[in-house]
Design a protein around this motif. Structure first.
Motif, PDB file in Angstrom:
ATOM      1  N   LEU A  87       0.834  -1.194   0.000  1.00 56.61           N
ATOM      2  CA  LEU A  87       0.000   0.000   0.000  1.00 56.61           C
ATOM      3  C   LEU A  87       0.873   1.251   0.000  1.00 56.61           C
ATOM      4  N   ALA A  88       1.929   1.246   0.810  1.00 55.55           N
ATOM      5  CA  ALA A  88       2.844   2.389   0.850  1.00 55.55           C
ATOM      6  C   ALA A  88       3.502   2.601  -0.509  1.00 55.55           C
ATOM      7  N   VAL A  89       3.962   1.514  -1.130  1.00 60.74           N
ATOM      8  CA  VAL A  89       4.585   1.610  -2.455  1.00 60.74           C
ATOM      9  C   VAL A  89       3.600   2.191  -3.467  1.00 60.74           C
ATOM     10  N   ASP A  90       2.369   1.703  -3.428  1.00 54.96           N
ATOM     11  CA  ASP A  90       1.342   2.197  -4.367  1.00 54.96           C
ATOM     12  C   ASP A  90       1.102   3.693  -4.187  1.00 54.96           C
ATOM     13  N   GLU A  91       1.038   4.140  -2.929  1.00 53.95           N
ATOM     14  CA  GLU A  91       0.808   5.555  -2.657  1.00 53.95           C
ATOM     15  C   GLU A  91       1.984   6.409  -3.112  1.00 53.95           C
ATOM     16  N   ILE A  92       3.185   5.934  -2.828  1.00 60.76           N
ATOM     17  CA  ILE A  92       4.390   6.667  -3.231  1.00 60.76           C
ATOM     18  C   ILE A  92       4.441   6.804  -4.749  1.00 60.76           C
ATOM     19  N   ASN A  93       4.167   5.712  -5.444  1.00 61.00           N
ATOM     20  CA  ASN A  93       4.210   5.737  -6.911  1.00 61.00           C
ATOM     21  C   ASN A  93       3.114   6.633  -7.483  1.00 61.00           C
TER      22      ASN A  93
END
Length: 401
Positions: A87-93
């Motif tokens: 989820l963090a990776v998705d938000e960052i991207n």
């Protein structure tokens, strides 16, 4: 199924137990290649973020690696960490990545075994991992960190709390609070509130034994006696003997994982034991292991409150529920914070080379995390790191009814 009913702020702040070690290192304005920090053993650090790793020549994303139990008895932990981290990776991207470059999470199933964590590390390294959130459970995380130390890869475990995890590498850090913290705080709380105290711990598990050792030492210091029972990985399905021995206790301390804790709670019902069951963050998930027949009060230490009204926590919970259709637990929150902490550190360092060598990035991240100027405010609270790789934060107590 039991539900979260009350969250109590722990009055015994971690600041009474821990002190920050002297921190050295760079800050956001330091030029790459000239920063000096320290490894966990105090050695001076210099790094060059322009240097590219030979095997990462094809990298088009920043790769964060991890291993964790995605199958088996502790799969709940690994899956939660994976989902929170993703989820963090998705938000960052979605927000543009780091200078327009996306991140990628690559997580291997280690089944909570040191051997599989080591094998998983090798696969991740060869596939282009540049930084990592290590492993989920302590035995696996120690194995992962030992291998990572050989290559200089930075690791920030979300949830492996044994001291030997961060001691295994100069570049190993953690998001969660450590086993000694769990044991000391639990001893102080239970000794102050109860007279007849029992303990059931797992002699074959690093997490359980580490917390118990700290608990035992603190109880001796407080001159408080208790009754001890134990089990191991070969005998972790029937707890009738242990519960019978502790039947008359007011409280039973459970520095163990949620699967065994659920079985112990059911054994309490069978034996007519009404003791208060108190544990640490490993009990997160126990609510799904029991039903309405269990009437014992159950509480555990955790850094995360899913019902918090804090704006950052509420936003995380909503996003997690939307993506996965369930509430996040502490392990999901830890995984989320681990990825974001690495991202914020890389941003502060000015990383702009997608093919950056992992050893150089490992030295840079270590210098940044041990800098007196670096901290991260996550969904599991405010965090700073000392030169040992330990994270200092305040816990809360979640109570089930």
């Amino acid at each position: 199924m039991k539900k979260f009913s009350k969250v109590i702020v722990l009055l015994l702040a971690l600041s009474m137990v821990l002190s920050f070690a002297a921190c050295g290192g760079g800050n956001e304005e330091t030029t790459a290649g000239n920063d000096e920090g320290t490894t966990n053993n105090g050695a001076a650090l210099e790094y060059d973020l322009s240097k590219e790793g030979d095997y990462t020549a094809d990298n088009t994303e920043y790769v964060i690696g991890a291993t964790g139990p995605l199958t088996g008895d502790t799969a709940s932990y690994g899956i939660s960490v994976q989902q929170g981290a993703q989820l963090a990776v998705d938000e960052i991207n979605a927000a543009g990545g780091l200078n327009g470059v996306n991140f990628k999470l690559d997580m291997k199933d280690d089944k909570s075994t040191a051997a599989d964590a080591s094998t998983g590390y090798d696969a991740l390294y060869e596939a282009g991992m540049q930084a990592s959130i290590g492993s989920v459970t302590s035995g696996s995380a120690e194995s992962f960190a030992t291998r990572a130390d050989e290559d200089g890869v930075f690791s920030l475990t979300p949830s492996a709390s044994a001291d030997k995890v961060i001691n295994a590498s100069d570049y190993a850090f953690r998001v969660c609070f450590g086993d000694p913290d769990n044991g000391i705080l639990s001893a102080e709380k239970l000794a102050a509130e109860y007279e007849n105290i029992g303990v059931i711990y797992d002699t074959s598990d690093a997490y359980s034994s580490g917390i118990y050792d700290a608990f035992k030492a603190k109880m001796a210091e407080l001159n408080v006696t208790y009754i001890e029972q134990s089990f191991d990985a070969e005998n972790n399905r029937d707890f009738s003997t242990q519960v019978e021995a502790l039947k008359d206790c007011d409280v039973i301390f459970l520095p163990i994982y949620y699967t065994e804790a659920g079985l112990i709670a059911k054994a309490c019902v069978a034996k007519g034991c009404d003791a208060f069951l108190f544990g640490c963050d490993g009990l997160d998930g126990v609510a799904d292991q029991i039903d309405a027949t269990v009437t014992n009060k159950i509480s555990y230490l955790t850094p995360f409150d899913v019902k918090s009204e804090d704006a950052k926590v509420s936003a995380f919970v909503t996003a997690y529920e939307t993506k996965y259709g369930s509430n996040p637990d502490q392990f999901a929150a830890d995984g989320y914070d681990a990825v974001y902490a690495i991202f914020e550190a890389m941003k502060a360092l000015g990383v702009d080379n997608v093919k950056v060598d992992p050893a150089e990035l490992g030295k840079a991240l270590t210098a940044q995390f041990t800098s007196a100027d670096f901290s991260y405010e996550g969904v599991t609270g405010g965090m700073k790191w000392d030169t040992t790789g330990a994270c200092v934060k305040d816990p809360i107590i979640v109570e089930l009814q």
